[in-house]
Every structure is written in structure tokens, then in C-alpha cells.
Scaffold this active site. Structure first.
Site: not given
Length: 207
Positions: A108, A58, A181-183, A85, A144
């Protein structure tokens, strides 16, 4: 970061090939995870599957620090954290057939049409990834963002180096090894639908 980066961190600079056995100190299979947020799910997967090494990449410094802290606090020696990257890592630093799996969770979606070219899951990326994955290795994506999920399914299905694990050729149920996950929980609360895609790297002889 200061204390743990020299021990478990990797700067992705494209200047050298990495020996993953040396990096982890063993020859367990290595799964590359691209984008891990704050690292909670990564740490959870590492804890429940100590027979697998995770190289998590990341560019988010707070997330890198948090994952290193989680690994240290829970004695998770099967995690390494890469900064930079992932394309450069795959193209310049990893050897062919060196990865036992690839995870891309909630990348993303770049929802605006003019930004679609920035999306990660595209044919050229899949060709590069396939060259670094061992035959039979699992590529696992989750999103999602429904329009992106449909594109992922279409692009992966069309790619000769990958085969859907689902007999019906569709999306997969969330496997037990991928934590919520929280997201993801926030998205589900908003009514988002999460799609998992599980594809195997086709053996070379089958190509």
C-alpha cells in the site's frame, strides 16, 4: 480454509518462536512474502522454484483461501500461509538469520502525506528485517507508485544493512522469477511505471 488451514496455515500471534525447518519439513531456504493479494503470483513462483519455500503473509481471508487452494490443486508443498501482522511475525516469531529472502510486492503506497508514516518500507522495518535475513539474502520490492519507489530507493540505499545489486545504484529490471501480476498488468495498462528494487543483506562482517 477449514480443510487446509490446519495443514498449511499459520496464525501470527507473537506467542512462540517458529522452527521453519519443522514447518516445511525440510531445510530449503525460506523466503517471506509480505502481502500476496489473491496468491496467483506466489503460487507461480512456488511452482517454478520448488527448491525454495515461501511463507506468504496477508490479512485478506479470500486471498488466503485462494492461495491455499492453488497450493493444494497444484501440489505445491513449499507454500505456507500466514494470517496476521508481518511485523509481529518478524519481531516475535522468527529467529535471527532464519530467512533466505524477503519479498514485498506492491505494498500500500499510502499516497497522502499524512499517511506516509504507515508505509512499510522505512528504516526501522529494514533494521528488523535485516536481523532475520541471512547474510547475502535478497530483499526484493516492487511498486507502481513512483513517489514511493523513489522513497524506497532512498531509504534502502541509506541503510547500512543493505546493498543495491545494481552497479549504478538505481532500480532493477523485473527479474524473470517475479511473474507479471494481474494488478501490475492493470497498472501498466493505465500507464503506470513499475519499479523493482533488489538489495542484498550485507554480511555481518561488512557492517
Amino acid at each position: 480454509m477449514q480443510r487446509l488451514w490446519p495443514k498449511w496455515g499459520l496464525d501470527i500471534d507473537g506467542r512462540r518462536k517458529i522452527d521453519l525447518t519443522d514447518m516445511f519439513g525440510n531445510d530449503k531456504p525460506v523466503v517471506l512474502e509480505i502481502g500476496f493479494g489473491m496468491g496467483e503470483a506466489t503460487a507461480q513462483m512456488a511452482a517454478t522454484d520448488p527448491a525454495t519455500n515461501i511463507l506468504a503473509v496477508d490479512v485478506h481471508t479470500p486471498g488466503q483461501g485462494n492461495l491455499l487452494n492453488l497450493a493444494d490443486r497444484n501440489s505445491l508443498s513449499n507454500i505456507r500461509v500466514g494470517n496476521g501482522d508481518a511485523i509481529i511475525l518478524l519481531r516475535e516469531m522468527l529467529r535471527p538469520d532464519s530467512l533466505g529472502g524477503l519479498r514485498v510486492y506492491f505494498p500500500d503506497p499510502w499516497p497522502k502525506k499524512r499517511h506516509h508514516k504507515r508505509r512499510l518500507i522505512q528504516p526501522d522495518f529494514l533494521t528488523l528485517a535485516a536481523s532475520r535475513l541471512k547474510p547475502g539474502a535478497l530483499l526484493h520490492c516492487a511498486t507502481d507508485w513512483e513517489p514511493y519507489a523513489e522513497v524506497m530507493l532512498e531509504v534502502l540505499t541509506a541503510h547500512p544493512d543493505f546493498e543495491n545489486t545494481q552497479p549504478d545504484g538505481g532500480f532493477a529490471p523485473r527479474p524473470d522469477f517475479r511473474p507479471l501480476t494481474r494488478f501490475e498488468s492493470q497498472g501498466l495498462d493505465k500507464g503506470h511505471v513499475v519499479h523493482d528494487l533488489l538489495f542484498h543483506r550485507v554480511p555481518h562482517s561488512a557492517r
